[in-house]
Design a protein around this motif. Structure first.
Motif, mmCIF file in Angstrom:
data_model
loop_
_atom_site.group_PDB
_atom_site.id
_atom_site.type_symbol
_atom_site.label_atom_id
_atom_site.label_comp_id
_atom_site.label_asym_id
_atom_site.label_seq_id
_atom_site.Cartn_x
_atom_site.Cartn_y
_atom_site.Cartn_z
ATOM 1 N N VAL A 1 3.774 8.678 -2.221
ATOM 2 C CA VAL A 1 3.548 8.620 -3.668
ATOM 3 C C VAL A 1 2.110 8.210 -3.972
ATOM 4 O O VAL A 1 1.440 8.811 -4.830
ATOM 5 N N ILE A 2 1.604 7.203 -3.256
ATOM 6 C CA ILE A 2 0.228 6.746 -3.478
ATOM 7 C C ILE A 2 -0.758 7.847 -3.123
ATOM 8 O O ILE A 2 -1.756 8.072 -3.836
ATOM 9 N N LEU B 1 -3.369 9.348 -5.760
ATOM 10 C CA LEU B 1 -4.803 9.293 -5.491
ATOM 11 C C LEU B 1 -5.435 10.678 -5.521
ATOM 12 O O LEU B 1 -6.548 10.860 -6.032
ATOM 13 N N SER B 2 -4.725 11.669 -4.973
ATOM 14 C CA SER B 2 -5.261 13.031 -4.968
ATOM 15 C C SER B 2 -5.376 13.576 -6.396
ATOM 16 O O SER B 2 -6.337 14.279 -6.729
ATOM 17 N N PHE C 1 -6.845 16.915 -0.735
ATOM 18 C CA PHE C 1 -6.945 15.457 -0.866
ATOM 19 C C PHE C 1 -5.633 14.767 -0.497
ATOM 20 O O PHE C 1 -5.640 13.643 0.020
ATOM 21 N N ILE C 2 -4.510 15.431 -0.753
ATOM 22 C CA ILE C 2 -3.220 14.858 -0.345
ATOM 23 C C ILE C 2 -3.197 14.669 1.166
ATOM 24 O O ILE C 2 -2.804 13.603 1.672
ATOM 25 N N LEU D 1 -3.782 -0.616 0.046
ATOM 26 C CA LEU D 1 -3.469 -0.537 -1.378
ATOM 27 C C LEU D 1 -2.028 -0.957 -1.654
ATOM 28 O O LEU D 1 -1.739 -1.662 -2.621
ATOM 29 N N TYR D 2 -1.125 -0.527 -0.764
ATOM 30 C CA TYR D 2 0.297 -0.861 -0.919
ATOM 31 C C TYR D 2 0.500 -2.376 -0.847
ATOM 32 O O TYR D 2 1.234 -2.963 -1.657
ATOM 33 N N GLN D 3 -0.152 -3.021 0.119
ATOM 34 C CA GLN D 3 -0.016 -4.470 0.268
ATOM 35 C C GLN D 3 -0.625 -5.199 -0.924
ATOM 36 O O GLN D 3 -0.095 -6.233 -1.360
ATOM 37 N N LYS D 4 -1.735 -4.677 -1.467
ATOM 38 C CA LYS D 4 -2.348 -5.289 -2.635
ATOM 39 C C LYS D 4 -1.424 -5.240 -3.846
ATOM 40 O O LYS D 4 -1.254 -6.216 -4.577
ATOM 41 N N VAL D 5 -0.812 -4.071 -4.058
ATOM 42 C CA VAL D 5 0.122 -3.907 -5.177
ATOM 43 C C VAL D 5 1.334 -4.824 -4.992
ATOM 44 O O VAL D 5 1.793 -5.490 -5.921
ATOM 45 N N LYS D 6 1.847 -4.862 -3.762
ATOM 46 C CA LYS D 6 2.999 -5.702 -3.459
ATOM 47 C C LYS D 6 2.685 -7.180 -3.688
ATOM 48 O O LYS D 6 3.479 -7.922 -4.287
#
Length: 358
Positions: A21-22, A26-27, A330-331, A344-349
């Protein structure tokens, strides 16, 4: 009550879903920045793209039809990857399978109940035959599958081009073979203009069968074990070369099925220098779907929507239809940049957890 193993498995699935999903978001953002830098409104561009893909029953029909060969291409890439076999020859296998299906569908005459399945079966068979050489070279001489399958893509392209020109009934103005006979054409599920091709049912059945094969059979388990660590698999008594050989041929069969269903349901002929880009799209949907057959269906739907909506986007905004390939590229880049996604996932979490404790 869930066991620790089940909880860990669910967490892993959730992480993979989040990565996909991220990467997709991002793409889209980066694609929007590029469009804005070139003087276009990204919101208008994406709105027209969505409208062309899903904005009407007719648009949705086109998207569903376009997703059929993409599903097969994605499954072909994903199944090979599960066993560390990177079948980059999918494009050539699709092309050969498509031509073989058109050849049988055009030159043979028999009742539809025999002609249609025979035509599709021949397309699948020729896809497999086109992969036998790289499979044998890898099995006997350890030749790189990536190298040999890429080379065979070029051979397939020019061989089929040569065969098209010599095809009985060749149409010079179109640079194409004649259409396959009605008895070799996949019927539509609904009447025109909402003519969803019945190939989507073949795709649905194939998705279920591939899932069962990969995750519920001994052979599928062995292939996944080889993909995770071939040395450990060999130590455990698994025949690594045999599984890699089988994985490449099954992957090629799925590619041949993509070509056959395209020939019998969508294009109905083979055209000179046709380049549908199923290899790149197949890689993208396999990666976005994290190798899960059901997730590949969702990814295929999104990518088919982009392809289908690109024409309306270009007509309304002037942005080239090739823009969708930029987003797809980009995907792939962001999926491969898993460390960035993980960060990024850890930052959001961490941000969410901080808000909860606050």
């Amino acid at each position: 009550m869930l066991r620790k193993y089940d909880i860990a498995k669910l967490k892993k699935m959730g992480y993979r879903f989040a990565v996909s999903v991220i990467a997709l978001l991002l793409s889209i953002v980066v694609g929007g920045i590029i469009v804005a830098a070139l003087g276009n409104n990204p919101f208008v561009v994406y709105t027209s793209l969505i409208e062309g893909a899903f904005g009407s029953p007719l648009a949705l029909t086109g998207t569903l039809n376009r997703m059929i060969p993409i599903i097969f291409a994605g499954l072909a890439i994903a199944l090979g990857n599960k066993c560390s076999v990177f079948n980059i020859g999918v494009e050539g296998q699709i092309l050969v399978g498509s031509f073989a299906a058109v050849w049988v569908g055009n030159l043979f005459s028999m009742p539809m109940i025999l002609h249609l399945p025979f035509t599709i079966l021949v397309g699948v068979l020729f896809g497999v035959l086109w992969a036998i050489l790289p499979a044998v070279l890898h099995l006997k001489y350890n030749v790189s599958v990536i190298f040999s399958t890429i080379m065979l893509n070029y051979i397939a392209k020019y061989l089929v081009l040569y065969l098209i020109i010599g095809f009985p009934g060749y149409i010079p103005n179109l640079g194409a073979t004649p259409r396959v006979q009605e008895t070799a054409t996949l019927p539509n599920l609904f009447p025109v203009p909402f003519a969803v091709n019945s190939g989507i049912l073949i795709a649905a059945v194939t998705v279920v069968l591939v899932y069962i094969f990969i995750f519920k059979t001994r052979t599928g388990y062995e292939m996944r074990a080889v993909g995770l660590n071939r040395h450990a698999a060999h130590s455990a008594g698994i025949n690594v070369k045999k599984n890699m050989f089988a994985a490449l041929l099954i992957s090629a069969a799925l590619a041949g099925l993509a070509g056959a269903t395209d020939a019998c349901g969508l294009s109905l002929r083979v055209v000179e220098n046709a380049n549908p880009g199923y290899l790149a799209t197949g890689i993208a949907v396999a990666m976005l779907g994290q190798g899960n057959p059901f997730a590949i269906v969702v990814a295929s739907f999104l990518f088919a929507g982009m392809k289908n909506g690109a024409s309306l986007m270009q007509m309304k905004t002037g942005v080239s239809s090739q823009f969708v390939f930029i987003v797809q590229g980009f995907i792939i880049i962001f999926i491969c940049s898993e460390n960035l996604i993980s960060w990024l996932y850890q930052k959001v979490k961490a941000g969410r957890e901080g808000m909860v404790h606050a």
